[in-house]
Write an enzyme that holds these catalytic residues in place. Sequence first.
Site, PDB file in Angstrom:
ATOM      1  N   HIS A 151      -5.522  -1.171   5.500  1.00  0.00           N
ATOM      2  CA  HIS A 151      -5.090   0.861   6.861  1.00  0.00           C
ATOM      3  C   HIS A 151      -6.140   0.384   7.792  1.00  0.00           C
ATOM      4  O   HIS A 151      -7.272   0.963   8.264  1.00  0.00           O
ATOM      5  CB  HIS A 151      -4.872   1.569   6.341  1.00  0.00           C
ATOM      6  CG  HIS A 151      -5.475   2.090   5.480  1.00  0.00           C
ATOM      7  ND1 HIS A 151      -7.557   2.072   5.631  1.00  0.00           N
ATOM      8  CD2 HIS A 151      -6.057   2.818   4.008  1.00  0.00           C
ATOM      9  CE1 HIS A 151      -8.130   2.474   4.264  1.00  0.00           C
ATOM     10  NE2 HIS A 151      -6.927   2.953   3.764  1.00  0.00           N
TER      11      HIS A 151
ATOM     12  N   HIS B 259     -10.410  -0.113   0.642  1.00  0.00           N
ATOM     13  CA  HIS B 259     -10.022   1.324   1.663  1.00  0.00           C
ATOM     14  C   HIS B 259     -11.736   1.078   2.294  1.00  0.00           C
ATOM     15  O   HIS B 259     -12.822   1.189   1.520  1.00  0.00           O
ATOM     16  CB  HIS B 259      -9.960   2.446   1.092  1.00  0.00           C
ATOM     17  CG  HIS B 259     -10.322   3.593   1.615  1.00  0.00           C
ATOM     18  ND1 HIS B 259      -8.813   4.672   2.224  1.00  0.00           N
ATOM     19  CD2 HIS B 259     -11.458   4.032   1.611  1.00  0.00           C
ATOM     20  CE1 HIS B 259      -9.950   5.599   1.921  1.00  0.00           C
ATOM     21  NE2 HIS B 259     -10.624   5.042   2.711  1.00  0.00           N
TER      22      HIS B 259
ATOM     23  N   ASP C  44       0.918   2.317   3.761  1.00  0.00           N
ATOM     24  CA  ASP C  44       0.008   3.847   3.383  1.00  0.00           C
ATOM     25  C   ASP C  44       0.894   4.760   2.969  1.00  0.00           C
ATOM     26  O   ASP C  44       0.003   5.909   3.529  1.00  0.00           O
ATOM     27  CB  ASP C  44      -1.188   3.435   4.168  1.00  0.00           C
ATOM     28  CG  ASP C  44      -2.252   3.983   3.384  1.00  0.00           C
ATOM     29  OD1 ASP C  44      -2.095   5.151   1.972  1.00  0.00           O
ATOM     30  OD2 ASP C  44      -3.622   5.205   4.208  1.00  0.00           O
TER      31      ASP C  44
ATOM     32  N   HIS D  23       1.101  -1.297  -0.417  1.00  0.00           N
ATOM     33  CA  HIS D  23       0.307   0.320  -0.025  1.00  0.00           C
ATOM     34  C   HIS D  23       0.889   1.317   0.095  1.00  0.00           C
ATOM     35  O   HIS D  23       1.203   1.142   0.943  1.00  0.00           O
ATOM     36  CB  HIS D  23      -0.752  -0.222   1.475  1.00  0.00           C
ATOM     37  CG  HIS D  23      -1.770   0.976   1.243  1.00  0.00           C
ATOM     38  ND1 HIS D  23      -3.329   1.453   2.254  1.00  0.00           N
ATOM     39  CD2 HIS D  23      -2.244   2.400   0.246  1.00  0.00           C
ATOM     40  CE1 HIS D  23      -3.954   1.698   1.660  1.00  0.00           C
ATOM     41  NE2 HIS D  23      -3.404   2.624   1.356  1.00  0.00           N
TER      42      HIS D  23
ATOM     43  N   HIS E  37       2.706  13.875   1.055  1.00  0.00           N
ATOM     44  CA  HIS E  37       2.285  15.303   0.750  1.00  0.00           C
ATOM     45  C   HIS E  37       3.086  16.243   0.229  1.00  0.00           C
ATOM     46  O   HIS E  37       3.901  16.807   1.285  1.00  0.00           O
ATOM     47  CB  HIS E  37       0.779  16.076   1.339  1.00  0.00           C
ATOM     48  CG  HIS E  37      -0.291  14.803   1.243  1.00  0.00           C
ATOM     49  ND1 HIS E  37      -1.080  14.868  -0.056  1.00  0.00           N
ATOM     50  CD2 HIS E  37      -0.979  14.127   2.072  1.00  0.00           C
ATOM     51  CE1 HIS E  37      -2.009  13.906   0.140  1.00  0.00           C
ATOM     52  NE2 HIS E  37      -1.991  13.017   1.042  1.00  0.00           N
TER      53      HIS E  37
ATOM     54  N   PHE F 189      -5.643  14.254   3.577  1.00  0.00           N
ATOM     55  CA  PHE F 189      -5.231  13.008   4.728  1.00  0.00           C
ATOM     56  C   PHE F 189      -3.555  12.436   4.863  1.00  0.00           C
ATOM     57  O   PHE F 189      -3.639  12.450   3.423  1.00  0.00           O
ATOM     58  CB  PHE F 189      -5.882  12.467   5.163  1.00  0.00           C
ATOM     59  CG  PHE F 189      -7.748  12.623   5.697  1.00  0.00           C
ATOM     60  CD1 PHE F 189      -7.734  11.920   6.544  1.00  0.00           C
ATOM     61  CD2 PHE F 189      -8.155  13.503   4.299  1.00  0.00           C
ATOM     62  CE1 PHE F 189      -8.789  12.946   7.369  1.00  0.00           C
ATOM     63  CE2 PHE F 189      -9.820  13.451   5.106  1.00  0.00           C
ATOM     64  CZ  PHE F 189     -10.039  13.399   6.484  1.00  0.00           C
ATOM     65  N   GLY F 190      -3.246  12.303   5.194  1.00  0.00           N
ATOM     66  CA  GLY F 190      -2.166  11.071   4.939  1.00  0.00           C
ATOM     67  C   GLY F 190      -0.260  11.617   5.492  1.00  0.00           C
ATOM     68  O   GLY F 190      -0.021  12.720   4.933  1.00  0.00           O
TER      69      GLY F 190
ATOM     70  N   LEU G  78       1.977   6.436  -5.058  1.00  0.00           N
ATOM     71  CA  LEU G  78       3.700   6.948  -5.800  1.00  0.00           C
ATOM     72  C   LEU G  78       3.267   8.461  -6.076  1.00  0.00           C
ATOM     73  O   LEU G  78       3.973   9.490  -7.015  1.00  0.00           O
ATOM     74  CB  LEU G  78       3.968   6.702  -6.900  1.00  0.00           C
ATOM     75  CG  LEU G  78       4.730   5.058  -6.436  1.00  0.00           C
ATOM     76  CD1 LEU G  78       5.382   4.746  -7.088  1.00  0.00           C
ATOM     77  CD2 LEU G  78       6.138   5.243  -5.159  1.00  0.00           C
TER      78      LEU G  78
HETATM   79  N1  LIG Z   1      -4.171   7.711   3.425  1.00  0.00           N
HETATM   80  C1  LIG Z   1      -4.788   8.905   3.061  1.00  0.00           C
HETATM   81  O1  LIG Z   1      -4.320   9.496   4.626  1.00  0.00           O
HETATM   82  N2  LIG Z   1      -4.156   9.068   2.609  1.00  0.00           N
HETATM   83  C2  LIG Z   1      -4.129   8.450   0.727  1.00  0.00           C
HETATM   84  C3  LIG Z   1      -5.526   8.091   0.270  1.00  0.00           C
HETATM   85  C4  LIG Z   1      -5.616   6.325   1.627  1.00  0.00           C
HETATM   86  O2  LIG Z   1      -4.780   5.581   1.494  1.00  0.00           O
HETATM   87  O3  LIG Z   1      -6.639   6.878   1.820  1.00  0.00           O
HETATM   88  C5  LIG Z   1      -3.614   9.460  -0.069  1.00  0.00           C
HETATM   89  O4  LIG Z   1      -3.775   9.371  -1.023  1.00  0.00           O
HETATM   90  O5  LIG Z   1      -3.413  10.689   0.392  1.00  0.00           O
HETATM   91 ZN   LIG Z   2      -4.045   4.587   0.728  1.00  0.00          ZN
HETATM   92 ZN   LIG Z   3      -7.002   4.357   2.404  1.00  0.00          ZN
END
Ligand SMILES: NC(=O)N[C@@H](CC(=O)O)C(=O)O
Ligand SMILES: [Zn+2]
Ligand SMILES: [Zn+2]
Length: 425
Positions: A233, A180, A306, A62, A310, A324-325, A65
């Site tokens: 996740h 997801h 995951d 997961h 960003h 998110f991420g 890129l």
């Molecule tokens: N996990 C996240 O918070 N963000 C992921 C999307 C995802 O995995 O659902 C993303 O692409 O930024």
């Molecule tokens: Zn993801």
């Molecule tokens: Zn996800």
Amino acid sequence: MEKILIKNGRVVDPANYIDGKKDILIEDGKIKKVADFIVEDEDTNVIDADEKVVMPGFIDLHVHLREPGFEYKETIETGSKAAARGGVTSICPMPNTKPVIDSPESVKDLLKRAECSPVHILPIGACTIGQEGKELADIEGMKDAGIVALSEDGKSVMDSALFRKSLKEAARLDLPMFSHCEDKALVEGGVMNKGQKAEELGLPGITNSVEDVIVARDIIMSKEAGNRLHLCHCSTADSVVLVEMAKKQGLPVSAEVCPHHFTMSDDEITEDNGRFKMNPPLRNREDVDALKEGLKTGIMEVISTDHAPHGKEEKDQSMLKAPFGIVGLETSFALGYTELVDKGVLTLSQLVEKMSVNPAKVLGIDKGNLAPGKAADIVIADITKEYKIDSSKFVSKGKNTPFDGKKVKGRVITTIVDGKIVYKY
Ligand SMILES: NC(=O)N[C@@H](CC(=O)O)C(=O)O
Ligand SMILES: [Zn+2]
Ligand SMILES: [Zn+2]
């Protein structure tokens, strides 16, 4: 091709029930021999792995890129180099790029771009065109072009009838579905786990049910469609309960836990900043403990990151605004070793199962195994010296992690892919 002899390392190869001092000889990109003592030829590159551990390269199911479309966040080149630095020798990029990976052409384009990668890239295709949840993608065409799994990651296919169609295609084509799990309507603008901390920070919360209802739906629907299901996740205690229930029924369901979800709970969030924001969010202590227990008992079989890079400006703001991420490729082994092995939750061999052996099983590929004849995808790590995570040293473009400065053990020293050294500390 260069001959490599890895000498005197502690080889941890659960697929072959090995945990002990061995030498490994690599020739023509493959493992040639594993034995207590191997004498090198003149033309052999000898790696001294004394006091190091030698493991099958990690497989991260997961990863995001960001190429094509969001190259300012990450490119295939920077993301795959980050993987090599993290000891990860195979990565599965999610399809939420721009354009979305939803057609045979986009899969082919991705694989062409992936030629720059030092690690194996195994693409995942979207369930619906543009991930819009309206029309089924050409799943068979994408399989022929090289995808290894299906996923709408970033969201769930909320239209259950359409989701059923994609599950039936997954079953027919023997592709695992990577789910997801998030009921979009239940999110209600939440940006972190619902609870005392969210109240303290004055931020809208995300309840556990947002995840749990879709975990339950996807298990039930996969049982009917007959596909293999992999739950991405997982973050809640009830996800573990539901996965256990599915396994008791003998269903082909697997589940992953990300390092941040077993390392940190929401009460450890110190401020309203985007580096603490990911989907699903950091949950409460009971959830974290349940995830660890699930990893220990084997209900939760896979650790994947995951990895979600960003830009700095996007993340360095309130959780109300930040995307998110968080990134994970360069810290996953250290967090797994520090939080799970060093604290006695898992043995090192069990950690390797979750990072190498079981991900290969989920995909049905011949990896995660150091037997003679297998491809030489290998990671060598030092588990003795403590160090601090330093995001400024990440080769990923994304520096967005809540773990900067965290003291850990478990440093990747050398990464080998198909018998070639692709990273050296
Ligand atoms: N996990 C996240 O918070 N963000 C992921 C999307 C995802 O995995 O659902 C993303 O692409 O930024
Ligand atoms: Zn993801
Ligand atoms: Zn996800």
